[in-house]
Structures are given as C-alpha cells and as structure tokens.
Design a protein around this motif. Structure first.
Motif, mmCIF file in Angstrom:
data_model
loop_
_atom_site.group_PDB
_atom_site.id
_atom_site.type_symbol
_atom_site.label_atom_id
_atom_site.label_comp_id
_atom_site.label_asym_id
_atom_site.label_seq_id
_atom_site.Cartn_x
_atom_site.Cartn_y
_atom_site.Cartn_z
ATOM 1 N N LEU A 159 0.775 -1.150 -0.127
ATOM 2 C CA LEU A 159 0.029 -0.121 0.098
ATOM 3 C C LEU A 159 0.839 1.167 -0.018
ATOM 4 O O LEU A 159 2.045 1.231 0.548
ATOM 5 C CB LEU A 159 -0.711 -0.049 1.262
ATOM 6 C CG LEU A 159 -2.110 -0.890 1.380
ATOM 7 C CD1 LEU A 159 -2.761 -0.420 2.771
ATOM 8 C CD2 LEU A 159 -3.027 -0.296 0.370
ATOM 9 N N ARG A 160 0.333 2.416 -0.422
ATOM 10 C CA ARG A 160 1.022 3.795 -0.474
ATOM 11 C C ARG A 160 0.129 4.487 0.445
ATOM 12 O O ARG A 160 -0.982 5.039 -0.494
ATOM 13 C CB ARG A 160 1.587 4.202 -1.745
ATOM 14 C CG ARG A 160 2.332 5.338 -1.569
ATOM 15 C CD ARG A 160 2.533 6.086 -3.059
ATOM 16 N NE ARG A 160 1.596 6.773 -3.482
ATOM 17 C CZ ARG A 160 1.568 7.713 -4.478
ATOM 18 N NH1 ARG A 160 2.572 7.865 -5.124
ATOM 19 N NH2 ARG A 160 0.393 8.432 -5.035
ATOM 20 N N LEU A 161 0.707 5.017 1.311
ATOM 21 C CA LEU A 161 -0.161 6.056 2.329
ATOM 22 C C LEU A 161 0.498 7.461 1.897
ATOM 23 O O LEU A 161 1.507 7.789 1.603
ATOM 24 C CB LEU A 161 -0.177 5.749 3.843
ATOM 25 C CG LEU A 161 -0.502 4.496 4.163
ATOM 26 C CD1 LEU A 161 -0.248 4.375 5.709
ATOM 27 C CD2 LEU A 161 -1.578 3.904 3.672
ATOM 28 N N SER A 162 -0.535 8.454 1.727
ATOM 29 C CA SER A 162 0.128 9.788 1.404
ATOM 30 C C SER A 162 -0.571 10.856 2.673
ATOM 31 O O SER A 162 -1.582 10.568 3.251
ATOM 32 C CB SER A 162 -0.694 10.291 0.071
ATOM 33 O OG SER A 162 -0.397 9.433 -0.904
ATOM 34 N N CYS A 163 0.306 11.802 2.625
ATOM 35 C CA CYS A 163 -0.075 12.819 3.726
ATOM 36 C C CYS A 163 0.217 13.885 2.949
ATOM 37 O O CYS A 163 1.166 14.488 2.932
ATOM 38 C CB CYS A 163 0.570 12.456 5.084
ATOM 39 S SG CYS A 163 0.143 13.718 6.418
ATOM 40 N N VAL A 164 -0.995 14.951 2.741
ATOM 41 C CA VAL A 164 -0.583 16.532 2.269
ATOM 42 C C VAL A 164 -0.642 17.182 3.316
ATOM 43 O O VAL A 164 -1.512 17.381 4.163
ATOM 44 C CB VAL A 164 -1.588 16.519 1.272
ATOM 45 C CG1 VAL A 164 -1.336 17.887 0.706
ATOM 46 C CG2 VAL A 164 -1.681 15.467 0.185
ATOM 47 N N THR A 222 3.463 25.591 6.600
ATOM 48 C CA THR A 222 4.396 24.494 6.527
ATOM 49 C C THR A 222 5.708 24.970 6.927
ATOM 50 O O THR A 222 6.720 23.965 6.970
ATOM 51 C CB THR A 222 4.247 23.636 5.267
ATOM 52 O OG1 THR A 222 4.731 24.761 4.028
ATOM 53 C CG2 THR A 222 2.871 23.172 5.000
ATOM 54 N N ASP A 223 5.964 26.073 6.589
ATOM 55 C CA ASP A 223 7.458 26.576 7.312
ATOM 56 C C ASP A 223 7.670 26.363 8.506
ATOM 57 O O ASP A 223 8.976 26.624 8.754
ATOM 58 C CB ASP A 223 7.701 28.040 6.660
ATOM 59 C CG ASP A 223 6.578 29.113 7.456
ATOM 60 O OD1 ASP A 223 6.935 30.227 7.677
ATOM 61 O OD2 ASP A 223 5.516 28.452 7.852
ATOM 62 N N ALA A 252 7.716 19.365 -3.929
ATOM 63 C CA ALA A 252 6.607 20.373 -4.729
ATOM 64 C C ALA A 252 5.151 20.264 -4.125
ATOM 65 O O ALA A 252 4.342 21.317 -4.433
ATOM 66 C CB ALA A 252 6.894 20.065 -6.165
ATOM 67 N N GLU A 253 4.943 19.144 -3.948
ATOM 68 C CA GLU A 253 3.623 18.797 -3.417
ATOM 69 C C GLU A 253 3.156 18.938 -1.949
ATOM 70 O O GLU A 253 2.148 18.584 -1.380
ATOM 71 C CB GLU A 253 3.149 17.515 -4.058
ATOM 72 C CG GLU A 253 3.100 17.413 -5.723
ATOM 73 C CD GLU A 253 2.308 18.399 -6.135
ATOM 74 O OE1 GLU A 253 0.872 18.836 -5.773
ATOM 75 O OE2 GLU A 253 2.511 18.932 -7.183
ATOM 76 N N ASN A 254 4.154 19.148 -1.128
ATOM 77 C CA ASN A 254 4.192 19.134 0.299
ATOM 78 C C ASN A 254 3.629 17.961 0.943
ATOM 79 O O ASN A 254 2.578 17.844 1.626
ATOM 80 C CB ASN A 254 3.301 20.169 0.764
ATOM 81 C CG ASN A 254 4.075 21.553 0.826
ATOM 82 O OD1 ASN A 254 5.260 21.384 0.894
ATOM 83 N ND2 ASN A 254 3.604 22.662 0.945
#
Length: 123
Positions: free
Chosen positions: A17-22, A27-28, A74-76
């Motif tokens: 599985l691939r989990l993502s977190c945006v 975010t700085d 680039a996508e954080n």
C-alpha cells in the motif's frame, strides 16, 4: 498546519500500500514529518519519519526494510510505501508534523496530526 492522510485499505498479506499525507497552511514551521500507527487497544507508536528536506529518514525496527518514507517537496506530500504487509501491520495510521526533527520518534513532540487512515492486512 493541516494534514490530510489517505491511502489505507484492506489488503492481503504480502501485498503493498502507499499512504499519502498532504500538508497545507504554515508548512514553513515544520521540521519533520512522521507516520505513527495505533492498533486496537494499544498505544500510538512510531513507524517512520522524514526531515522536511527529505534528506534524513528514520524507521521503527518492526518496519525497517519493508516500509519506505519519502517526500515530494513540490506537493508538500509525504508518502509511506508499505511493502510485504503482515497482519500485525493492521492499525490506524496517522501522519504528524513536528518542529523538532531530532524528536521525530517521540509522539509527544508532534504539534499537528492528520486524521487516521485504516490499514487492514488479512492473512
């Protein structure tokens, strides 16, 4: 800072599985991000962490060699690539952000958390 996790599901043992977190917002202020997991009736435990630059990664012994954490600047977005999944990996997975990369393994040092995403591994 807001974190949005996704990618969980029901899978068979041995699969991936691939989990993502945006991450969005300020975010700085983030120094590192991590994935934790919590099985029913158990504490939330560290799984993997990555510095905000993406240069440093950290893993729990239980997932070393099977899971990989990575970051898309680039996508954080931070990813957790979970390979060769086992039934004992079943848990709710949470992503978090911390201002202290040296404390990336310490749950109490995380200032921000996303909602959990359920991973269920059947045998």
């Amino acid at each position: 800072v807001q974190l949005q996790a996704s990618g969980g599901g029901l899978v068979q043992a041995g699969t991936s599985l691939r989990l993502s977190c945006v991450a969005s917002g300020r975010t700085d202020s983030i120094d590192a991000m991590g994935w934790f997991r919590q099985a029913p009736g158990k504490e939330r435990k560290f799984v993997a962490g990555i510095s905000w630059s993406g240069e440093l990664t950290y893993y729990a012994d239980s997932v070393e060699g099977r899971f990989t954490i990575s970051r898309d600047n680039a996508e954080n977005t931070v990813y957790l690539h979970a390979n060769n999944l086992k039934p004992e990996d079943t848990a709710v997975y949470y992503c978090g952000a911390t201002r202290e990369w040296r404390m990336v393994r310490i749950r109490s040092k995380y200032a921000y958390w996303g909602q959990g995403t359920q991973v269920t591994v059947s045998s």
